[in-house]
Design an enzyme around this catalytic site. Structure first.
Site, short mmCIF file in Angstrom:
data_model
loop_
_atom_site.label_atom_id
_atom_site.label_comp_id
_atom_site.label_asym_id
_atom_site.label_seq_id
_atom_site.Cartn_x
_atom_site.Cartn_y
_atom_site.Cartn_z
CD GLU A 38 17.17 54.84 58.37
OE1 GLU A 38 17.68 53.92 57.68
OE2 GLU A 38 16.23 54.64 59.16
CE LYS A 109 12.68 53.38 58.39
NZ LYS A 109 14.01 52.94 58.89
CB CYS A 142 15.88 52.55 55.59
SG CYS A 142 17.05 51.16 55.56
C1 ACM Z 1 16.25 50.32 58.26
O1 ACM Z 1 15.09 50.65 58.00
N1 ACM Z 1 17.12 51.19 58.70
C2 ACM Z 1 16.70 48.95 58.05
#
Ligand code: ACM
Length: 264
Positions: A38, A109, A142
């Site tokens: 990420e 995301k 993530c």
């Molecule tokens: C995250 O979602 N970077 C912990």
């Protein structure tokens, strides 16, 4: 099919250097699909919206997407990599997919973690599954792991492999992804970063332990908590298409709940 990840230690804000370091590593690898962490190009701990805007890029026009498209074409490989995406003055914590024929897609995301909520908008697009030749691949980023609906939705849409760029700070995800793989009969490649960032009062320590997990929860490879690494393993994505748990149990046909996935 050869799939793998890069586990990196980006320097905050040093986009040219971070992209160059990843490029040099990728040049040395032989794989069909590689997953990068990420926000691999910028680092993670932003301190203002202005900073995110300055380091973010338009997709696919921006510097990072162009660099990865070039690399994908040269190497004939698919790449998934996290970056800060900018569109109409808004920023998204996104991951792009590039392939031998160019730019393919971008996932935004859905589940923003902690201070990310101050900088990014939650994803506002449907979750895609992409045909990458030898397999079908889906992307989540993530903290999406904490919401099992994302992995389930990708599996229902036909993903054989979940590409999972991450910047993990909580310790639970590597073990939890084993369950995500078992309960969906998919492969998962989690690409995490290492190192620490302290750009505010809070020090963030990233846990490394990137991993490739098989459909029965087997850990094909798990990286160290604290070293830059790259790993490629051979998998058979067809295994993910067999959703029979026993001769009398089928993962989707036995499902007794109505799945409602809302991505608006
Ligand atoms: C995250 O979602 N970077 C912990």
């Amino acid at each position: 099919m050869k799939v793998g990840f890069l586990q990196t230690s980006p320097l905050f804000g040093k986009k040219d250097g971070n992209i160059n370091d990843a490029t040099v590593t990728i040049q040395s690898l032989n794989a069909d699909l590689l997953v990068l962490p990420e926000l691999f190009n910028t680092g993670y701990q932003f301190t203002s919206r202005e900073e995110v805007l300055a380091l973010s890029e338009r997709v696919p026009e921006g510097q990072t997407t162009r660099a990865l498209v070039k690399l994908s074409k040269e190497k004939g490989m698919y790449l998934v990599a996290g970056l800060a995406e900018r569109e109409n003055g808004r920023c998204y914590n996104s991951a792009i997919l590039t392939g031998p024929h160019g730019f393919i897609g971008c996932y935004r995301k859905l589940h923003l973690f902690y201070h990310e909520k101050q900088w990014f908008e939650p994803g506002n697009r449907d979750i895609e599954v992409y045909d990458i030749g030898k397999a079908k691949a889906g992307i989540m980023i993530c903290f999406d792991w904490f919401f099992p609906e994302v992995a389930r939705y990708l599996a229902i849409k036909g993903a054989d492999i979940i590409c999972h760029p991450a910047n993990l700070v909580l310790p639970y995800c590597p073990q939890a992804m084993i369950t995500r793989c078992i309960e969906n009969r998919v492969f998962a490649v989690t690409a995490n970063r290492i190192g620490t960032e302290r750009r505010s009062e809070e020090t963030l320590a990233f846990i490394g332990t990137s991993q490739i997990v098989g459909t029965k929860g087997e850990i094909c490879y798990r990286a160290s908590p604290d070293r830059d690494e790259a790993m490629v393993v051979e998998i058979d994505p067809a295994i993910a298409r067999d959703k029979n748990i026993t001769p009398m149990n089928h993962l989707f046909n036995d499902q007794q709940f109505q799945i409602i996935a809302s991505v608006t």
